[in-house]
Write an enzyme that holds these catalytic residues in place. Structure first.
Site: not given
Ligand code: TH1
Length: 829
Positions: A567-568, A679, A675, A573
């Site tokens: 993940k990122r 998976k 998510t 995290k």
């Molecule tokens: C992500 C959330 O961190 C994650 O928990 C979640 O599953 C996903 O969105 C889909 O709902 C997020 N990604 C970003 C990217 C940016 C800004 C806010 C969020 S929240 C650029």
């Protein structure tokens, strides 16, 4: 006759007939013709990339045929999904599988002497997103097309997607990504769908009489948005939607006036400035970077999308006032929140609606999804910047805000609490406390009919924290829509062996209805079934081990427990928690080398935002620990550590089916959903996780016996945050944690720079914002219980099978049905 030994694609498509009526000969000749006449290549000189382009073009023709069938009738209502990110990855397997053409394509290519797998590997990932938010948009597009929701996704056609990551001595290096370098065979350029997007300039007043005042925006600069469409084929090709991505072009090819005046450089610079808007994806995930170019991107794609959908609506229905009946717009996070004033502006200036009518249309068409409550991710823009870049929008925002605040007075909120300046400040669209900024979350919330969170916990936290005062004004506005994933990519395409096993066990209907996976449960302790399930996993682990060897030179043993966190890289995290536990385990094995340790391979992958210094240091630590551990003969055969470079959607498709254990260990309350967690569980990895985001709902579905939960819950985190000095106390109470931190701080993993990781260890000892120290001991405990569970293969496989069998609810088809029923009120086609 194990499922694992079947060739990849033949594994499950057998029950599927071609949806297009093509024979192998048809497709073979079509591919040959593309190679010859479109690419000018002979089969002998063609590279895998040429075969990919030729095959994609042949498939694209079949997609177009399905597309035209889909677009014949005007649907009663369309969904418009506005997202700055669509992390769609590779598209060929989607197109083939959904059209039922995988076997036909494989056979056609074989007759041409070419291997389909090699052709698929030549497709570049479309990495037009950072992580979960962008991938969710891609899963939703697949699901909408599959269940027949008429929809258009709107975004930006970035020349450069998410950067390519490599490691130089364990440090992350970034290089530009170039997915368009050899063109994109899936896209259609639509020069007829081009819109002018204004920036800057002035607002003038006029009075047409009757005491009416009109405002006109004269932008100083205009950029053209040109549509590029990628078809999105649904399951069995029944329905095709579109992803419409905007490319920025200069208003005029070059500014001829300036050019002729001799200002050649100025004319070219203006053109560069315009085209910069769609040049590159901002590489920050879950954080706001506040640069002007980002705001230009947001307004650019939002304005183009609104102009396009309004033009379509007026063409089909005549009257813009009926927009809410025929269009539902979803704002994916606040990135398109400027849609609120932009839609108001278009309705008033171009369609002569009154303020009241425009507000009615706006607030009955827009909906907003929030994806995070992390303060650093909540977008705010300085009023000064908005006034300079979007002066008319800033006026509209002020007026919306004035009416919004007045409303509170009108509705008899005269009690002390509601007259309180602090209360009004909390609901205002303008944050006055940090140098006047527009709160994009508040703006989106106020302009939307429905606002949703992405997991049950996250939605509760929206109601009780960031949006609490706005929620109190309109208690029905916030709804929960737990995220999902498309099983077509994350099970059928990524794990054909497991899919075939499922088809053979519960029937081919499982390809259409994931609820049938439930039927696998009856076989969780059936030795014959378990053997086949385990054989599939074994094959995916061998495939993963091969990729690890190719990309890192590290050999890993498929008999070991594959423990994976991909993940990122972000502090919340808590990859660092995993690394510290790895160090503690390393110390424990060295202290008692002869115990029967469960052999583990810890696998990490993920990118850090280029400017996120701390996250890059965590990557470096993981790499340095990996080197020390992998070089130490004393722990050989028990512990290995791998950091795979350049994580991507296609790499995830290889990694996830090869996982035994899925790490979902964020600080409770901080991961809105996650998510990746879904998976992994679908593919039968057991989860070690906190009670955060969708982990909670995964536990509810798979059962508490089939998941490993540890650590503080969200309420416990809130309580602990209020306790000063908790980290020092926790470290003092845990000799194991103290020893691991001492080892890292001592320079044992960085002898050439002993103080390298002190910023990490000092922070844990002092601040520890993400409560790593608070959760460490429980994490260690649960990891050792996982070691024990692994030593009981029958118990382990029963749990794994129950995970696969009970994950159907996490299909994004379910998410999309819920949005369709409860937010968009749209019928399925
Ligand atoms: C992500 C959330 O961190 C994650 O928990 C979640 O599953 C996903 O969105 C889909 O709902 C997020 N990604 C970003 C990217 C940016 C800004 C806010 C969020 S929240 C650029």
């Amino acid at each position: 006759d194990s499922a694992a030994e079947m060739p990849m694609a033949a594994a499950w498509t057998a029950p599927l007939l071609s949806q297009t009526g093509d024979t192998v000969v048809d497709l073979r000749e079509s591919i040959r013709a593309k190679l010859t006449f479109a690419l000018g290549r002979t089969p002998e000189s063609a590279r895998p990339r040429d075969w990919f382009v030729a095959t994609a073009m042949a498939l694209r023709e079949r997609v177009v045929a399905a597309c035209m069938a889909s677009e014949k009738a005007v649907p009663n209502k369309r969904v418009y999904y506005l997202s700055l990110e669509f992390l769609i990855g590779r598209l060929m397997s989607d197109a083939m599988n959904n059209l039922g053409l995988t076997d036909t394509t494989r056979a056609a290519l074989r007759e041409l002497g070419v291997d389909l797998d090699a052709v698929q590997d030549a497709e570049p990932d479309a990495a037009l997103g950072n992580g979960g938010l962008g991938r969710l948009a891609a899963c939703f597009m697949d699901s909408m097309a599959s269940i027949g929701i008429p929809a258009i996704g709107y975004g930006i056609r970035y020349d450069h997607g998410l950067f390519r990551q490599s490691f130089e001595d364990g440090w992350q290096r970034e290089a530009p990504e170039t997915w368009l370098a050899e063109g994109n065979p899936w896209e259609f350029v639509r020069p007829d769908a081009t819109y002018a997007i204004g920036f800057g300039g002035t607002v003038t007043l006029s009075s047409p009489g009757e005491g009416v005042i009109r405002r006109h925006w004269q932008p100083a600069e205009t950029v053209r948005a040109v549509a590029h469409d990628i078809p999105v084929v649904g399951w069995r090709g029944r329905h095709v939607n579109r992803l419409r991505l905007w490319k920025a072009e200069a208003g005029e090819p070059v500014d001829l006036g300036r050019f002729n005046d001799g200002d050649h450089v100025g004319a070219v610079a203006a053109r560069m400035r315009a085209e910069a808007i769609s040049r590159v994806l901002y590489p920050s995930d879950s954080s706001a970077d506040g640069q002007e170019l980002r705001l230009r991107q947001e307004y650019f794609f939002t304005s183009a999308s609104l102009q396009d959908l309004i033009a379509r609506h007026v063409m089909e229905r005549g009257d813009v006032r009926s927009l809410p009946d025929h269009a539902a717009i979803q704002l994916n996070d606040t990135h398109p929140a400027i849609a609120v004033p932009e839609l108001m502006r278009i309705l008033m200036e171009d369609h002569d609606l009154s303020w009241e009518d425009a507000w009615h249309v706006t607030t009955h068409t827009l909906n907003y999804t929030n994806h995070t409550l992390l303060p650093e991710a909540l977008e705010t823009w300085p009023v000064e910047l908005m006034e300079r870049l979007l002066p008319r929008h800033m006026q509209i925002i002020y007026l919306i805000n004035w009416m919004h605040l007045e409303e509170q007075a009108k509705h008899g909120r005269q009690d002390a609490a509601h007259q309180d300046a602090a209360y009004l400040a909390s609901i205002s669209l303008i944050d006055e406390a940090h140098g006047r900024r527009v709160r994009m979350g508040h703006l989106a919330f106020h302009g939307a009919r429905r606002v949703n969170g992405v997991s049950a916990l996250h939605t509760d936290l929206m109601r009780s924290t960031v949006f609490a005062p706005l929620h109190a004004l309109d208690p029905d506005k916030i709804v929960n829509k737990t995220n999902g994933i498309t099983f077509r990519r994350w099970l059928h395409n990524a794990n054909p062996g497991l899919t075939r096993l499922a088809v053979e066990t519960v029937g081919a209907g499982v390809l259409d209805d994931p609820e049938l996976l439930r039927g696998l449960e009856a076989h969780a302790e059936d030795p014959a079934f378990v053997a086949r399930y385990a054989a599939v996993r074994r094959q995916r682990k061998e495939a993963l081990a091969k990729v690890v060897a190719e990309r890192t030179g590290i050999d890993i043993d498929p008999d070991a427990l594959f423990d994976i966190q991909v993940k990122r890289i972000h502090e919340y995290k808590r990859q660092l928690l995993n690394v510290v536990e790895t160090v503690a385990l390393y110390q424990a094995i060295k202290a008692e080398p002869h115990r029967d340790w469960t052999p583990r391979v810890k696998i990490f992958a993920g990118k850090a935002a280029p400017s996120y210094v701390r996250a890059k240091l965590i990557i470096k630590l993981a790499c340095d620990v990996a080197k020390a551990v992998n070089d130490d003969p004393e722990v050989a055969g028990r512990l290995k550590v791998v950091f795979l470079p350049n994580y991507s959607v296609s790499l995830a498709e290889t990694i996830i089916p090869g996982a035994d254990l899925s790490e979902q260990i964020s600080t409770a309350g901080m991961e809105a959903s996650g998510t990746g967690n879904m998976k992994f569980a679908l593919n039968g990895a057991l989860t070690v996780g906190t009670l955060d985001g969708a982990n909670i709902e995964i536990r509810d579905h798979v059962g508490a016996d089939n998941i490993f939960i540890f650590g503080l819950d969200a309420a416990g985190v809130q309580a602990r945050e209020a306790e000063p000095g908790y980290a020092a106390k926790a470290i003092q109470a845990s000799p194991r944690l103290a020893a691991a931190l001492d080892m890292i701080a001592s320079g044992r993993f960085s002898p050439e720079e002993p103080g390298r990781f002190r910023p990490l260890t000092d922070d844990l000892r002092q601040r520890d914002q993400y409560l790593l120290t608070a959760d460490f001991d429980d994490y260690w405990r649960v990891q050792r219980s996982i070691d024990a569970a692994w030593r009981d293969p029958r118990g382990w496989w029963a749990k794994a099978i129950r995970n696969t069998a009970r994950m159907a609810w996490f299909s994004s088809d379910r998410s999309m049905r819920e949005y369709a029923d409860e937010i968009w009120r749209v019928r399925l086609g």
